[in-house]
Design an enzyme around this catalytic site. Structure first.
Site, PDB file in Angstrom:
ATOM      1  N   ALA A  13       0.813  -1.223   0.000  1.00 20.03           N
ATOM      2  CA  ALA A  13       0.000   0.000   0.000  1.00 20.03           C
ATOM      3  C   ALA A  13       0.842   1.267   0.000  1.00 20.03           C
ATOM      4  CB  ALA A  13      -0.936  -0.005   1.209  1.00 20.03           C
ATOM      5  N   ARG A  18      10.043   7.367  -2.964  1.00 17.37           N
ATOM      6  CA  ARG A  18      11.429   7.473  -3.445  1.00 17.37           C
ATOM      7  C   ARG A  18      11.584   7.092  -4.910  1.00 17.37           C
ATOM      8  NH1 ARG A  18      13.581   4.122   1.688  1.00 17.37           N
ATOM      9  NH2 ARG A  18      11.372   3.593   1.725  1.00 17.37           N
ATOM     10  N   LYS A  25       4.766   1.730  -6.598  1.00 19.04           N
ATOM     11  CA  LYS A  25       6.114   1.137  -6.650  1.00 19.04           C
ATOM     12  C   LYS A  25       6.107  -0.334  -7.060  1.00 19.04           C
ATOM     13  CE  LYS A  25       8.401   0.325  -2.778  1.00 19.04           C
ATOM     14  NZ  LYS A  25       9.227   0.632  -1.600  1.00 19.04           N
ATOM     15  N   GLY A  83       2.170   3.240   8.173  1.00 13.84           N
ATOM     16  CA  GLY A  83       3.286   2.378   8.538  1.00 13.84           C
ATOM     17  C   GLY A  83       2.986   0.906   8.313  1.00 13.84           C
ATOM     18  N   GLY A 144      16.324  -1.668   8.446  1.00 13.14           N
ATOM     19  CA  GLY A 144      16.279  -1.792   9.896  1.00 13.14           C
ATOM     20  C   GLY A 144      17.407  -2.715  10.330  1.00 13.14           C
ATOM     21  N   GLU A 159      14.978   0.835  13.420  1.00 14.89           N
ATOM     22  CA  GLU A 159      14.904   1.496  12.113  1.00 14.89           C
ATOM     23  C   GLU A 159      16.027   2.518  12.000  1.00 14.89           C
ATOM     24  OE1 GLU A 159      12.884   0.621   9.485  1.00 14.89           O
ATOM     25  OE2 GLU A 159      12.674  -1.033  10.885  1.00 14.89           O
ATOM     26  N   ASN A 374      -0.507  -3.685 -44.502  1.00 10.47           N
ATOM     27  CA  ASN A 374      -1.613  -4.287 -43.744  1.00 10.47           C
ATOM     28  C   ASN A 374      -2.594  -3.261 -43.216  1.00 10.47           C
ATOM     29  OD1 ASN A 374       0.454  -3.331 -42.046  1.00 10.47           O
ATOM     30  ND2 ASN A 374      -0.247  -4.612 -40.355  1.00 10.47           N
ATOM     31  N   SER A 411       9.627  -8.662 -59.232  1.00 10.43           N
ATOM     32  CA  SER A 411      10.207  -7.640 -58.335  1.00 10.43           C
ATOM     33  C   SER A 411       9.579  -6.283 -58.574  1.00 10.43           C
ATOM     34  CB  SER A 411      11.697  -7.482 -58.600  1.00 10.43           C
ATOM     35  OG  SER A 411      12.302  -8.704 -58.494  1.00 10.43           O
TER      36      SER A 411
HETATM   37  C1  UD1 Z   1      11.147  -1.799   5.856  1.00  3.46           C
HETATM   38  C2  UD1 Z   1      11.437  -2.168   7.320  1.00  3.46           C
HETATM   39  C3  UD1 Z   1      12.949  -2.298   7.516  1.00  3.46           C
HETATM   40  C4  UD1 Z   1      13.495  -3.337   6.562  1.00  3.46           C
HETATM   41  C5  UD1 Z   1      13.111  -3.036   5.105  1.00  3.46           C
HETATM   42  C6  UD1 Z   1      13.452  -4.220   4.232  1.00  3.46           C
HETATM   43  C7  UD1 Z   1       9.640  -1.230   8.712  1.00  3.46           C
HETATM   44  C8  UD1 Z   1       9.240  -0.149   9.622  1.00  3.46           C
HETATM   45  N1  UD1 Z   1      10.878  -1.175   8.206  1.00  3.46           N
HETATM   46  O1  UD1 Z   1      11.697  -0.505   5.616  1.00  3.46           O
HETATM   47  O2  UD1 Z   1      13.222  -2.689   8.842  1.00  3.46           O
HETATM   48  O3  UD1 Z   1      14.905  -3.411   6.685  1.00  3.46           O
HETATM   49  O4  UD1 Z   1      11.698  -2.791   4.986  1.00  3.46           O
HETATM   50  O5  UD1 Z   1      13.251  -3.959   2.871  1.00  3.46           O
HETATM   51  O6  UD1 Z   1       8.860  -2.132   8.480  1.00  3.46           O
HETATM   52  N2  UD1 Z   1       3.729  -0.337   3.229  1.00  3.46           N
HETATM   53  C9  UD1 Z   1       2.348  -0.326   3.308  1.00  3.46           C
HETATM   54  N3  UD1 Z   1       1.743   0.625   4.078  1.00  3.46           N
HETATM   55  C10 UD1 Z   1       2.456   1.543   4.792  1.00  3.46           C
HETATM   56  C11 UD1 Z   1       3.861   1.522   4.704  1.00  3.46           C
HETATM   57  C12 UD1 Z   1       4.473   0.564   3.913  1.00  3.46           C
HETATM   58  O7  UD1 Z   1       1.673  -1.133   2.683  1.00  3.46           O
HETATM   59  O8  UD1 Z   1       1.810   2.367   5.474  1.00  3.46           O
HETATM   60  C13 UD1 Z   1       4.375  -1.357   2.385  1.00  3.46           C
HETATM   61  C14 UD1 Z   1       5.121  -0.760   1.215  1.00  3.46           C
HETATM   62  O9  UD1 Z   1       4.304  -0.742   0.056  1.00  3.46           O
HETATM   63  C15 UD1 Z   1       6.287  -1.730   1.032  1.00  3.46           C
HETATM   64  C16 UD1 Z   1       6.494  -2.316   2.419  1.00  3.46           C
HETATM   65  O10 UD1 Z   1       5.332  -2.033   3.152  1.00  3.46           O
HETATM   66  O11 UD1 Z   1       6.008  -2.770   0.133  1.00  3.46           O
HETATM   67  C17 UD1 Z   1       7.721  -1.756   3.115  1.00  3.46           C
HETATM   68  O12 UD1 Z   1       7.608  -0.354   3.227  1.00  3.46           O
HETATM   69  P1  UD1 Z   1       8.854   0.590   2.959  1.00  3.46           P
HETATM   70  O13 UD1 Z   1       8.399   1.985   3.143  1.00  3.46           O
HETATM   71  O14 UD1 Z   1       9.481   0.232   1.691  1.00  3.46           O
HETATM   72  O15 UD1 Z   1       9.792   0.189   4.186  1.00  3.46           O
HETATM   73  P2  UD1 Z   1      11.377   0.367   4.298  1.00  3.46           P
HETATM   74  O16 UD1 Z   1      11.676   1.766   4.606  1.00  3.46           O
HETATM   75  O17 UD1 Z   1      12.026  -0.251   3.127  1.00  3.46           O
HETATM   76 CA    CA Z   2      11.298  -1.081   1.216  1.00  4.90          CA
END
Ligand code: UD1
Ligand code: CA
Length: 455
Positions: A13, A18, A25, A83, A144, A159, A374, A411
Site C-alpha cells: 500500500a 522514493r 512502486k 506504517g 532496519g 529502524e 496491412n 520484383s
Molecule cells: C522496511 C522495514 C525495515 C526493513 C526493510 C526491508 C519497517 C518499519 N521497516 O523498511 O526494517 O529493513 O523494509 O526492505 O517495516 N507499506 C504499506 N503501508 C504503509 C507503509 C508501507 O503497505 O503504510 C508497504 C510498502 O508498500 C512496502 C512495504 O510495506 O512494500 C515496506 O515499506 P517501505 O516503506 O518500503 O519500508 P522500508 O523503509 O524499506
Molecule cells: Ca522497502
C-alpha cells in the site's frame, strides 16, 4: 497445495515516494513483470495456500496484478499509509481466521525465493513464536538493523532513523520478511504497536521487542542479500534487474543454451528456451517468448510475444513482435520485422522486410524489401501467401490479398488483387531504353559548365 495451513500477507500500500513515479512502486517491472508478481510467484511456489494483499486506495492495478498470479487472493485496503504495522492491521480479518502461521512479506522484495519462505514456515511450525529473515548487508543504509544480545538472541529491530551511531554501524539487517506462529500471536502483538518513533509511523518491526517483553521467543533466520534486496528507488530497481538477469542467464545456460556474451542478453521472467539454442550477443527478450530446440538467435535481435520452432534462425537485427510464429527451420534475416504472422516451416524472409497480419506458407521465399501493406489508415487486413510462393524483391502486397501456392511476384510489383496458384503477377511499368542518352546528357553538362566559366 500444502497440507498445513499458512497465510501470506503481502504489503503493497506504500506510495513508493522514493521512486518519484505516478506508478505504484510494486507495479514497476522487473524482467517484464511487476515487482509484486515476483513476490507472489515465490509464495505460490512455496505452496502457501492463503494470500492477502494489502493495497492503497485507488490501487486497483495492484489488486489485479495480485489476482493475475493468485486468483484466490484476498485484497485488503489500507486507507492511510501509517506504517507497516498499520498495513498488516488492514488484513485483520484474514489474520483473525488463521490458526496456522502468518508470514508478512513486503511487496518490494522481488528476488525472494520459495526456499526462504519454506524455511521460515518450517521454523514456525517447529514452534518459534516469531521469526525474522535477516541478512548481512554490504551497505546497510535504509534497512532496519537487527539487535542481537550477548547470548546471540534477537532482541529487537532498530529502524535507521531511530538508530544511534553504534546501531547504524551494524550490518545485520531486517529483510522485512517476518513470520508469526499464528494469526492470534500476530494480532496480539499488532494491538500493542505504537507510533512513538522518528517517523511517527506504526512499525511492524516493533513486534520483535514486544514479543520478547511478553515472554515469547523471537528467532532469526539468515538469507543472502541478493535474495532479499528491497527496491525503494530507481537505482535499487536497476540493481534488482541486474540480479534477476544474472539468475535467468545462469538458468538458461544450465538448461543447455549457449550464450556467447551472457551479460548482454536480457530475458523476460517467462522466457522459455529449448536445448542447444545459440543466442548471440545483444539480444533482448520481451514477455511471452517460447523458443524450440536448436534455434539460433543472432545478434542485436529484439523478440517479444513470439514462438520460434525448432531449428529456425532469427537475426541478426531482427524484430519479432507479438503474434509472430516462426516455423521449423524457417529463416528470418536482418532488418526484418514480423508481427501477428505465421511463417511456416522452411520459409525464408531474409532481408529488409515487414510482414504483419500475414500467413506465409511452407518454403515460401520472401524477397528483400517486401512489405505487407496491412493498414489502410482505418483497419488492419490480412495477407496470405501460399506454400512455395516466391515474392520478388521490393514488392508491396496491399492487404487484403492472397498469393496462391507456388505463384511468382515480379520484383517491384504493387499487388492489390489475388494471384492464382503457380501464376506470375507483375505490375511494373515496361522498361524503356534510349540509346546513347547518357553520353548526350554528359556532353550537354560539359558545354554548360564551359559557358558558365567564361562569364
Ligand atoms: C522496511 C522495514 C525495515 C526493513 C526493510 C526491508 C519497517 C518499519 N521497516 O523498511 O526494517 O529493513 O523494509 O526492505 O517495516 N507499506 C504499506 N503501508 C504503509 C507503509 C508501507 O503497505 O503504510 C508497504 C510498502 O508498500 C512496502 C512495504 O510495506 O512494500 C515496506 O515499506 P517501505 O516503506 O518500503 O519500508 P522500508 O523503509 O524499506
Ligand atoms: Ca522497502
Amino acid at each position: 497445495m500444502s497440507a498445513s495451513p499458512c497465510l501470506a500477507v503481502i504489503l503493497a500500500a506504500g506510495k513508493g515516494t522514493r521512486m518519484k513515479s505516478d506508478l505504484p512502486k510494486v507495479m514497476h517491472p522487473l524482467a517484464g513483470a511487476p515487482l509484486i508478481a515476483h513476490v507472489l510467484e515465490a509464495v505460490r511456489e512455496a505452496e502457501i495456500g492463503r494470500v492477502c494483499a494489502v493495497v492503497g486506495p485507488e490501487m486497483q492495478s495492484v489488486g489485479e496484478a495480485v489476482k493475475a498470479v493468485v486468483p484466490a487472493a484476498e485484497i485488503a485496503v489500507q486507507e492511510q499509509q501509517l506504517g507497516t504495522a498499520d498495513a498488516v492491521k488492514a488484513a485483520g480479518s484474514a489474520i483473525a481466521k488463521e490458526d496456522g502461521p502468518v508470514i508478512v512479506i513486503y511487496g518490494d522484495t522481488p528476488l525472494l525465493g520459495a526456499e526462504t519462505l519454506v524455511a521460515l514456515r518450517d521454523a514456525l511450525e517447529a514452534g518459534a513464536d516469531l521469526t525474522v529473515i535477516g541478512f548481512e548487508a554490504d551497505n546497510p543504509t535504509g534497512y532496519g538493523r537487527l539487535l542481537i544480545d550477548k547470548s546471540g538472541a534477537l532482541t529487537g529491530i532498530r529502524e535507521e532513523k531511530d538508530a544511534d551511531e553504534a546501531e547504524r554501524a551494524l550490518t545485520l539487517c531486517n529483510s522485512g520478511i517476518m513470520g508469526f506462529r499464528s494469526g492470534e500471536v500476530l494480532a496480539t502483538l499488532l494491538a500493542r504497536i505504537s507510533n512513538h518513533n522518528a517517523k511517527g509511523e506504526y512499525y511492524l518491526t516493533d513486534a520483535v521487542s514486544l514479543a520478547r517483553a511478553s515472554g515469547l521467543q523471537a528467532k532469526m533466520l539468515r538469507a543472502e542479500m541478493r535474495d532479499v534486496l528491497g527496491v525503494n528507488s530507481r537505482g535499487e530497481l536497476a540493481e534488482a534487474e541486474a540480479a534477476i538477469q544474472t539468475r535467468l542467464r545462469s538458468k538458461f545456460m544450465a538448461d543447455g543454451a549457449t550464450l556467447i556474451a551472457p551479460e548482454t542478453v536480457f530475458f523476460s521472467h517467462d522466457t522459455t528456451i529449448g536445448r542447444d539454442v545459440l543466442i548471440e550477443p545483444n539480444v533482448i527478450f520481451g514477455p511471452g517468448v517460447v523458443i524450440g530446440d536448436g534455434v539460433t538467435i543472432r545478434g542485436f535481435s529484439h523478440i517479444a510475444g513470439a514462438r520460434i520452432e525448432a531449428g529456425a534462425t532469427v537475426g541478426p537485427f531482427a524484430r519479432l513482435r507479438p503474434g509472430a510464429a516462426i516455423g521449423e527451420g524457417a529463416h528470418i534475416g536482418n532488418f526484418v520485422e514480423i508481427k501477428q504472422s505465421d511463417i511456416a516451416a522452411g520459409a525464408k524472409v531474409n532481408h529488409l522486410t515487414y510482414v504483419g497480419d500475414a500467413s506465409v506458407g511452407a518454403n515460401a521465399n520472401i524477397g528483400a524489401g517486401t512489405i505487407t501493406c496491412n493498414y489502410d489508415g482505418i483497419a488492419k487486413h490480412r495477407t496470405e501467401i501460399g506454400a512455395g510462393a516466391f515474392i520478388g524483391s521490393n514488392s508491396s502486397l496491399v492487404a487484403p490479398v492472397k498469393i496462391g501456392e507456388g505463384a511468382y511476384i515480379g520484383s517491384g510489383s504493387v499487388i492489390s488483387k489475388n494471384v492464382a496458384p503457380d501464376a506470375l503477377a507483375v505490375t511494373r511499368a515496361p522498361q524503356e531504353e534510349r540509346a546513347s542518352w547518357a553520353a548526350r546528357h554528359r556532353a550537354r553538362g560539359a558545354r554548360n559548365a564551359g559557358r558558365n566559366k567564361k562569364t
